[in-house]
Design an enzyme around this catalytic site. Structure first.
Site, mmCIF file in Angstrom:
data_model
loop_
_atom_site.group_PDB
_atom_site.id
_atom_site.type_symbol
_atom_site.label_atom_id
_atom_site.label_comp_id
_atom_site.label_asym_id
_atom_site.label_seq_id
_atom_site.Cartn_x
_atom_site.Cartn_y
_atom_site.Cartn_z
ATOM 1 N N ASP A 205 0.835 -1.212 0.000
ATOM 2 C CA ASP A 205 0.000 0.000 0.000
ATOM 3 C C ASP A 205 0.868 1.261 0.000
ATOM 4 O OD1 ASP A 205 -1.772 -2.041 0.645
ATOM 5 O OD2 ASP A 205 -2.853 -0.883 2.148
ATOM 6 N N ASP A 225 -0.638 -2.511 -4.505
ATOM 7 C CA ASP A 225 -1.881 -2.587 -3.719
ATOM 8 C C ASP A 225 -2.489 -1.188 -3.739
ATOM 9 O OD1 ASP A 225 -3.904 -3.192 -1.698
ATOM 10 O OD2 ASP A 225 -2.695 -4.942 -1.205
ATOM 11 N N ASP A 226 -3.361 -0.871 -2.780
ATOM 12 C CA ASP A 226 -4.001 0.442 -2.807
ATOM 13 C C ASP A 226 -2.973 1.571 -2.835
ATOM 14 O OD1 ASP A 226 -6.658 -0.535 -2.643
ATOM 15 O OD2 ASP A 226 -6.461 -0.772 -0.475
ATOM 16 N N HIS A 247 -3.736 -0.870 -6.948
ATOM 17 C CA HIS A 247 -5.145 -1.261 -6.886
ATOM 18 C C HIS A 247 -6.091 -0.076 -6.769
ATOM 19 C CE1 HIS A 247 -3.989 -5.578 -5.343
ATOM 20 N NE2 HIS A 247 -3.479 -5.278 -6.524
ATOM 21 N N ARG A 278 -12.560 3.379 -5.439
ATOM 22 C CA ARG A 278 -13.271 2.302 -4.746
ATOM 23 C C ARG A 278 -13.747 2.718 -3.378
ATOM 24 N NH1 ARG A 278 -10.594 -3.556 -3.883
ATOM 25 N NH2 ARG A 278 -8.662 -2.355 -3.799
ATOM 26 N N LYS A 280 -14.988 0.249 -0.312
ATOM 27 C CA LYS A 280 -15.215 -1.163 0.006
ATOM 28 C C LYS A 280 -15.564 -1.290 1.483
ATOM 29 C CE LYS A 280 -10.128 -1.615 -0.245
ATOM 30 N NZ LYS A 280 -8.943 -2.447 -0.402
#
Ligand SMILES: *[C@@H]1O[C@H](CO)[C@@H](O)[C@H](O)[C@H]1NC(C)=O
Ligand SMILES: *[C@@H]1O[C@H](CO)[C@@H](O)[C@H](O)[C@H]1NC(C)=O
Length: 386
Positions: A205, A225-226, A247, A278, A280
């Site tokens: 991340d 990743d994020d 991501h 996103r 989530k």
């Protein structure tokens, strides 16, 4: 003896004076219109310059209001933990390299109130390439995580993190502005001898935020990743950043009993990420709210999974959504453009019920193109082209 007794009162006067000045500064901060939030106890420094060339120098240096950190290697298995006095000015004057050992970390932490941190474009070298096995922080060998925890208020700028073993920057302090920080995990995109053909870097991340009143701006993340993950907090701005290879920009994942409120994601460039934008929320989470999320001026290209994904079924993707996290108000204002690849979805919204996705969802500022069609389930979306 005589000398000493003459000198001592001067020392006393000096320290009393600096104490008074520091107390005045603290009082001013408390009285200022923006809230002064403590990131640890009030800590009054001495007017001196501390120099850190090894971990052995930290305790003495962190008594001073000016701290210079020279280039050195942090021994494997140890945290470089720095707690400067309130209002301190901290500068990096060389590269910090972290030794390699399979332990939980973190590799470096900084805490305190109203700190000015300038990395002067030096590197923190995490040696993640020596840990990466494609399995991230939930599998394979133990990897120190996060690489850097910023639990301070103030400004933090001009630093490059190279090859974080796991997550790069975790932000837990409040009243913090982060500028021009580069997370360079580009090397993690390739497979290595331990990753069985997968990208070697995982869970790398860029920024994880659990904090209030945070700005992250003009920063650059290349990772797996994020780019940003907001887990909780109010008044969070992510603006003018660049995200490559990861991501996407995320609110969440959101667990139980969490408040996220007042998020602005603006003027970011997102390139070749799996997801674009996103939200989530955990399918099983209860008692949480995500409110007032605004996207404006973002430009996303080469998105391979979902351009926009708002999903209440996490960790499933478009599974059976929960209703225990209320998402109240999601706005696309100005112009946001998202271009997804041929096998990707432009927009998917998967809410558990019309009472778990509420408020105004004005998406007039969203244009998404490419890939396949969009589904909005149980959310009051109006406007937009997607
Ligand atoms: C500061 O914090 C207090 C306590 O949380 C709150 O009541 C007040 O409204 C805040 N003031 C500002 C200016 O944000
Ligand atoms: C959505 O926002 C746009 C731009 O501010 C505005 O023109 C439009 O009236 C809004 N739509 C709704 C349904 O509120």
């Amino acid at each position: 003896m005589e000398r000493l007794s003459k000198v001592l009162p001067i020392f006393k006067m000096l320290s009393l004076r600096s104490l008074a000045v520091s107390l005045a500064c603290v009082a001013t901060a408390f009285a200022s219109p923006t809230n002064f939030t403590l990131n640890g106890p009030i800590k009054i420094g001495k007017r001196c310059t501390g120099t850190i060339q090894s971990l052995a120098d930290v305790a003495a240096a962190e008594l001073c209001t000016t701290i210079n950190i020279g280039g050195f290697t942090v021994p494997a298995g140890q945290t470089f933990a720095l707690a400067p006095p309130d209002g301190a000015v901290v500068s990096l004057t060389g590269q910090i390299t972290f030794g390699v050992a399979n332990w939980a970390g973190p590799l470096m932490t900084i805490s305190g109130n109203s700190i000015t941190f300038n990395g002067n474009n030096h590197n923190l070298v995490g040696n993640g390439d020596q840990y990466w096995d494609g399995l991230g922080i939930n599998g394979g060998v133990v990897k120190p995580d996060p690489m850097l925890r910023i639990n301070m208020g103030g400004t933090f700028e001009n630093l490059q993190l190279v090859n974080s073993p796991g997550r790069a920057v975790a932000i837990g302090g409040s009243s913090l502005t982060v500028s021009a920080v580069t997370v360079n995990n580009a090397a993690g995109a390739a497979a290595n001898s331990r990753s069985a053909g997968k990208p070697a870097g995982a869970n790398t991340d860029g920024f994880d935020v659990s904090a209030n009143n945070v700005v992250i701006q003009n920063s650059v993340v290349t990772n797996q990743d994020d780019c940003l993950a907001i887990n909780r907090g109010t008044n969070i701005k992510f603006t003018g950043n660049s995200c490559t290879g990861g991501h996407g920009i995320s609110v969440g994942s959101i667990s139980s009993g969490v408040v996220v409120s007042g998020v602005t994601i603006s003027n970011n460039v997102v390139t070749n990420n799996v997801n674009g934008l996103r939200i989530k929320t955990d399918a099983t989470a209860t008692g949480s709210t995500v409110s007032n999320v605004v996207y404006s001026g973002n430009k996303l290209t080469g998105i391979t999974g979902f351009g926009v994904l708002i999903d209440q079924s996490y960790p499933s993707t478009l599974g059976t959504p929960g209703t225990g996290v209320v998402i109240n108000g999601v706005t696309f204002s100005g112009t946001n453009t998202i271009s997804v690849t041929s096998t990707a979805h432009r927009v998917e919204v998967n809410c558990g019920s019309t009472s778990s996705c509420t408020g105004t969802w004005n998406w007039s500022g969203l244009t998404a193109t490419g890939g396949s069609g969009s589904t909005v389930k149980n959310a009051p979306v109006t406007g937009g082209s997607f």
